[in-house]
Write a protein that holds these residues in place. Sequence first.
Motif, PDB file in Angstrom:
ATOM      1  N   TYR B 176       0.838  -1.193   0.000  1.00 32.44           N
ATOM      2  CA  TYR B 176       0.000   0.000   0.000  1.00 32.44           C
ATOM      3  C   TYR B 176       0.876   1.246   0.000  1.00 32.44           C
ATOM      4  CZ  TYR B 176      -4.170  -2.705   1.083  1.00 32.44           C
ATOM      5  OH  TYR B 176      -5.208  -3.570   1.022  1.00 32.44           O
ATOM      6  N   GLY B 177       0.463   2.254  -0.749  1.00 34.44           N
ATOM      7  CA  GLY B 177       1.183   3.519  -0.733  1.00 34.44           C
ATOM      8  C   GLY B 177       0.180   4.654  -0.792  1.00 34.44           C
ATOM      9  N   PHE B 178       0.265   5.567   0.169  1.00 32.99           N
ATOM     10  CA  PHE B 178      -0.749   6.621   0.269  1.00 32.99           C
ATOM     11  C   PHE B 178      -0.160   8.009   0.147  1.00 32.99           C
ATOM     12  CE2 PHE B 178      -3.823   9.187   2.968  1.00 32.99           C
ATOM     13  CZ  PHE B 178      -4.802   9.228   1.991  1.00 32.99           C
ATOM     14  N   LYS B 179      -0.766   8.800  -0.735  1.00 35.23           N
ATOM     15  CA  LYS B 179      -0.474  10.235  -0.856  1.00 35.23           C
ATOM     16  C   LYS B 179      -1.719  10.975  -0.372  1.00 35.23           C
ATOM     17  CE  LYS B 179      -1.105  13.897  -4.103  1.00 35.23           C
ATOM     18  NZ  LYS B 179      -1.804  14.665  -3.061  1.00 35.23           N
ATOM     19  N   PRO B 180      -1.626  11.697   0.733  1.00 41.11           N
ATOM     20  CA  PRO B 180      -2.802  12.381   1.281  1.00 41.11           C
ATOM     21  C   PRO B 180      -3.184  13.643   0.487  1.00 41.11           C
ATOM     22  CG  PRO B 180      -1.017  12.171   2.908  1.00 41.11           C
ATOM     23  CD  PRO B 180      -0.444  11.869   1.562  1.00 41.11           C
ATOM     24  N   THR B 181      -4.285  14.253   0.891  1.00 39.17           N
ATOM     25  CA  THR B 181      -4.666  15.572   0.378  1.00 39.17           C
ATOM     26  C   THR B 181      -3.522  16.552   0.605  1.00 39.17           C
ATOM     27  OG1 THR B 181      -6.994  15.205   0.921  1.00 39.17           O
ATOM     28  CG2 THR B 181      -6.297  17.506   0.696  1.00 39.17           C
ATOM     29  N   TYR B 182      -3.259  17.400  -0.397  1.00 38.78           N
ATOM     30  CA  TYR B 182      -2.202  18.406  -0.276  1.00 38.78           C
ATOM     31  C   TYR B 182      -2.398  19.217   1.011  1.00 38.78           C
ATOM     32  CZ  TYR B 182       0.820  22.325  -1.426  1.00 38.78           C
ATOM     33  OH  TYR B 182       1.806  23.273  -1.396  1.00 38.78           O
ATOM     34  N   GLY B 183      -1.352  19.321   1.810  1.00 39.24           N
ATOM     35  CA  GLY B 183      -1.428  20.139   3.026  1.00 39.24           C
ATOM     36  C   GLY B 183      -1.816  19.375   4.278  1.00 39.24           C
ATOM     37  N   THR B 184      -1.982  18.050   4.169  1.00 42.70           N
ATOM     38  CA  THR B 184      -2.444  17.284   5.337  1.00 42.70           C
ATOM     39  C   THR B 184      -1.317  17.005   6.327  1.00 42.70           C
ATOM     40  OG1 THR B 184      -4.168  16.253   3.991  1.00 42.70           O
ATOM     41  CG2 THR B 184      -3.630  15.166   6.059  1.00 42.70           C
ATOM     42  N   ILE B 185      -0.126  16.703   5.814  1.00 42.92           N
ATOM     43  CA  ILE B 185       1.018  16.399   6.675  1.00 42.92           C
ATOM     44  C   ILE B 185       2.090  17.466   6.474  1.00 42.92           C
ATOM     45  CG2 ILE B 185       2.862  14.717   7.159  1.00 42.92           C
ATOM     46  CD1 ILE B 185       1.030  12.505   6.327  1.00 42.92           C
ATOM     47  N   SER B 186       2.635  17.928   7.563  1.00 40.56           N
ATOM     48  CA  SER B 186       3.667  18.964   7.514  1.00 40.56           C
ATOM     49  C   SER B 186       4.871  18.520   6.690  1.00 40.56           C
ATOM     50  CB  SER B 186       4.136  19.292   8.932  1.00 40.56           C
ATOM     51  OG  SER B 186       5.301  20.086   8.885  1.00 40.56           O
ATOM     52  N   ARG B 187       5.398  19.455   5.886  1.00 35.78           N
ATOM     53  CA  ARG B 187       6.593  19.156   5.094  1.00 35.78           C
ATOM     54  C   ARG B 187       7.843  19.761   5.719  1.00 35.78           C
ATOM     55  NH1 ARG B 187       4.394  21.083  -0.669  1.00 35.78           N
ATOM     56  NH2 ARG B 187       4.007  22.937   0.589  1.00 35.78           N
ATOM     57  N   TYR B 188       7.704  20.281   6.933  1.00 37.38           N
ATOM     58  CA  TYR B 188       8.863  20.880   7.602  1.00 37.38           C
ATOM     59  C   TYR B 188       9.983  19.840   7.724  1.00 37.38           C
ATOM     60  CZ  TYR B 188      11.819  22.864  11.232  1.00 37.38           C
ATOM     61  OH  TYR B 188      12.894  23.331  11.938  1.00 37.38           O
ATOM     62  N   VAL B 190      11.664  18.443   5.201  1.00 37.90           N
ATOM     63  CA  VAL B 190      11.749  17.495   4.088  1.00 37.90           C
ATOM     64  C   VAL B 190      12.302  18.254   2.883  1.00 37.90           C
ATOM     65  CG1 VAL B 190      10.467  15.941   2.570  1.00 37.90           C
ATOM     66  CG2 VAL B 190       9.836  16.132   4.983  1.00 37.90           C
ATOM     67  N   VAL B 191      13.230  17.631   2.168  1.00 34.14           N
ATOM     68  CA  VAL B 191      13.878  18.277   1.024  1.00 34.14           C
ATOM     69  C   VAL B 191      12.819  18.609  -0.033  1.00 34.14           C
ATOM     70  CG1 VAL B 191      15.580  17.982  -0.814  1.00 34.14           C
ATOM     71  CG2 VAL B 191      16.050  17.076   1.471  1.00 34.14           C
ATOM     72  N   ALA B 192      12.685  19.888  -0.368  1.00 34.25           N
ATOM     73  CA  ALA B 192      11.620  20.327  -1.271  1.00 34.25           C
ATOM     74  C   ALA B 192      11.945  19.986  -2.715  1.00 34.25           C
ATOM     75  CB  ALA B 192      11.403  21.828  -1.133  1.00 34.25           C
ATOM     76  N   MET B 193      10.916  19.568  -3.460  1.00 39.06           N
ATOM     77  CA  MET B 193      11.074  19.341  -4.893  1.00 39.06           C
ATOM     78  C   MET B 193      10.199  20.343  -5.636  1.00 39.06           C
ATOM     79  SD  MET B 193      10.257  15.895  -7.005  1.00 39.06           S
ATOM     80  CE  MET B 193       9.919  15.959  -8.752  1.00 39.06           C
ATOM     81  N   ALA B 194       8.874  20.150  -5.604  1.00 35.74           N
ATOM     82  CA  ALA B 194       7.954  21.098  -6.241  1.00 35.74           C
ATOM     83  C   ALA B 194       6.883  21.444  -5.208  1.00 35.74           C
ATOM     84  CB  ALA B 194       7.326  20.494  -7.483  1.00 35.74           C
ATOM     85  N   SER B 195       6.957  22.664  -4.703  1.00 36.75           N
ATOM     86  CA  SER B 195       6.191  22.993  -3.506  1.00 36.75           C
ATOM     87  C   SER B 195       4.681  22.982  -3.703  1.00 36.75           C
ATOM     88  CB  SER B 195       6.644  24.348  -2.966  1.00 36.75           C
ATOM     89  OG  SER B 195       8.030  24.280  -2.704  1.00 36.75           O
ATOM     90  N   SER B 196       4.191  23.154  -4.932  1.00 36.41           N
ATOM     91  CA  SER B 196       2.737  23.170  -5.101  1.00 36.41           C
ATOM     92  C   SER B 196       2.163  21.769  -5.243  1.00 36.41           C
ATOM     93  CB  SER B 196       2.317  24.058  -6.276  1.00 36.41           C
ATOM     94  OG  SER B 196       2.388  23.368  -7.499  1.00 36.41           O
ATOM     95  N   THR B 197       2.995  20.748  -5.310  1.00 38.01           N
ATOM     96  CA  THR B 197       2.460  19.377  -5.378  1.00 38.01           C
ATOM     97  C   THR B 197       3.097  18.397  -4.377  1.00 38.01           C
ATOM     98  OG1 THR B 197       3.969  18.554  -7.091  1.00 38.01           O
ATOM     99  CG2 THR B 197       1.990  19.632  -7.867  1.00 38.01           C
ATOM    100  N   ASP B 198       4.233  18.722  -3.768  1.00 36.28           N
ATOM    101  CA  ASP B 198       4.897  17.793  -2.826  1.00 36.28           C
ATOM    102  C   ASP B 198       3.967  17.385  -1.682  1.00 36.28           C
ATOM    103  OD1 ASP B 198       7.355  17.995  -4.121  1.00 36.28           O
ATOM    104  OD2 ASP B 198       8.246  19.365  -2.672  1.00 36.28           O
ATOM    105  N   CYS B 199       3.917  16.093  -1.383  1.00 34.89           N
ATOM    106  CA  CYS B 199       3.160  15.589  -0.235  1.00 34.89           C
ATOM    107  C   CYS B 199       3.967  14.523   0.484  1.00 34.89           C
ATOM    108  CB  CYS B 199       1.844  14.944  -0.676  1.00 34.89           C
ATOM    109  SG  CYS B 199       0.566  16.118  -1.089  1.00 34.89           S
ATOM    110  N   ILE B 200       3.776  14.446   1.792  1.00 43.33           N
ATOM    111  CA  ILE B 200       4.364  13.375   2.597  1.00 43.33           C
ATOM    112  C   ILE B 200       3.337  12.253   2.700  1.00 43.33           C
ATOM    113  CG2 ILE B 200       5.334  12.775   4.858  1.00 43.33           C
ATOM    114  CD1 ILE B 200       6.754  15.122   3.383  1.00 43.33           C
ATOM    115  N   GLY B 201       3.787  10.993   2.622  1.00 43.71           N
ATOM    116  CA  GLY B 201       2.859   9.877   2.784  1.00 43.71           C
ATOM    117  C   GLY B 201       3.590   8.634   3.240  1.00 43.71           C
ATOM    118  N   PHE B 202       2.903   7.484   3.153  1.00 47.58           N
ATOM    119  CA  PHE B 202       3.437   6.254   3.752  1.00 47.58           C
ATOM    120  C   PHE B 202       3.261   5.023   2.887  1.00 47.58           C
ATOM    121  CE2 PHE B 202       2.096   9.075   7.166  1.00 47.58           C
ATOM    122  CZ  PHE B 202       3.306   9.221   7.823  1.00 47.58           C
ATOM    123  N   PHE B 203       4.157   4.064   3.143  1.00 38.89           N
ATOM    124  CA  PHE B 203       4.036   2.698   2.632  1.00 38.89           C
ATOM    125  C   PHE B 203       3.731   1.793   3.818  1.00 38.89           C
ATOM    126  CE2 PHE B 203       6.959   4.841  -0.173  1.00 38.89           C
ATOM    127  CZ  PHE B 203       6.599   4.395  -1.435  1.00 38.89           C
TER     128      PHE B 203
END
Lengths: 95, 467
Positions: B176-188, B190-203
């Motif tokens: 399983y791999g989950f990408k949440p709604t944009y803005g759900t998990i803090s990106r503080y 985390v190395v930024a790639m594209a700020s308008s689409t980057d999301c933190i998630g889990f396997f």
Amino acid sequence: MEITREEIDHLAKLSDFSLSDEEKDSLGTDLKNIIGYISQLDELDTDGVEPTYQVFEMENVWREDEIKPQEADREALLNLAPESEDNQIKVPKVL
Amino acid sequence: MKIATKEISAVSLVKEALEKAKRCKNYNIFVSLNEEAALNRAKEIDAKIARGEDAGHLAGVPYALKDNFLSREGNTTASAKILESLHAPINSTTVEKLESEGAIMIGRTNLDAFAHGSSTENSYFGPTLNAYDKTRVAGGSSGGSAVAVAKGIVQFATGTDTGGSIRQPASFNGVYGFKPTYGTISRYGVVAMASSTDCIGFFARSAEDIDLLMQICAGQDEKDLTTLPDYYGAEGQSLSPQRIGIVKDFDLSHVDPAVKKTFDDKVAELKASGHEIVELSMPALKYALAVYYIVVPAEVSSNLSRYDGIRYGYRSEDAKSLDDVFEKTRGAGFMPENKRRIMIGNFVLSSGFYDAYYLKAQKARTLIIEEYNKAFEKCDFILTPVSPSPAFKLGEKVGDPVSMYLEDVMSVPLNLAGLPGLAIPAGETESGLPVGLQIVGPRRSDKALLEFAGTIANQAKINEENN
């Protein structure tokens, strides 16, 4: 669209990196192919459509302008720099 | 992940995970192992439990950290030469939250450098191999994290998803791999790639495990002003039959037969169990990939300008002048794919091309978002394949960037619209390669989406062969 060697040099300058001649050749081909792909947007009618720059629902998230304790101290941050001296980050001579 | 019992110690769990990680060395899953610190933390947690203290919801659970998350333990590399020895003086918010619940990071996982890629072949440390076939890619960019879970080394792993970097490797490795709604998990942190689409998630190996991780990690963070006010709760709702959208504009004639069969079978299964299938017309979706490869490189070119060889990371040894420091450091420190994206970004943003590419793409993005809004009036969730094919051969696409980009054709539209998406293990090819499917929901439907997935899919299996 062909990408000339001059355009590659210009983009490398904007990107602030040096490239070998080999890299310039392969990047020229890659960029031409990628730009060819993304140019398909030409066929989509976007007249009168407002652009979307962000998908966050909020604007103007305010916070108080106050100094808070920092997690990383000066020494820890300076230690990250490739070169530092007397509490300052060292770079080659600018002038 | 119910570990906080006295029946098994944190130390033995961590030791076992580290041993498995070492047995899987030839898959190149980890950039570095966190042996000493992990064992020390495990001892602390065992002591806490022995004293009868609450050691947290993840007490003693070993996990793997994608190596673009900052943690005070070890170096963060983003699998790039330019960051090869960054010892971060802070923890990312996600690491902070996971560890406050007792989770133990046993190692940092490999990725495409700066998360640029769909195969983990763009890593400075070499590719990660697929959990089911060592001649094939792990997917990417979070390839190491996906394989770490698929091989049963850890219960869960973190990932980042800018255009499919969690869902595609999850699909390639049967987890399983989950990408949440944009803005759900803090990106503080985390190395930024594209700020308008980057999301933190889990396997993880089940939707239920991901739900627990979401309960712990979701929420507003004053260190990341793009986090949404708290909405992800502990309480679920009982789900009635759902309306499932299928996109008829996705031309499935070009996708791999195993992917098509997995998709068709799941649609039939959903129908048979009482869900309603709704056909959707979304003609702008086919432009999503072109939009993505304009918007994302533009943001990449900006976000990666900070790597200058001055404040942290690698600095070229033969730099004489200040300009030399920038140019030689960046020239030697970035991988070819990093350079392609930075240059494309500078191209679409440069005067003369801005309106035709960047502005046009952001307008097209509006059309894509409007299509999703309309679609979610007619259905609760959308079901699609994750990618057009199962894991491809190592080296097959690495020399042809456009064919590599086409890997993301079904995963990027969500990122442009900020929607949540979950890859679930759903089938396999004749030769036994996993095939995943993607469930997409409206913004903030994350909880319901994971619950729905829990009702239609089984726990992922572990492939311990060759361990």
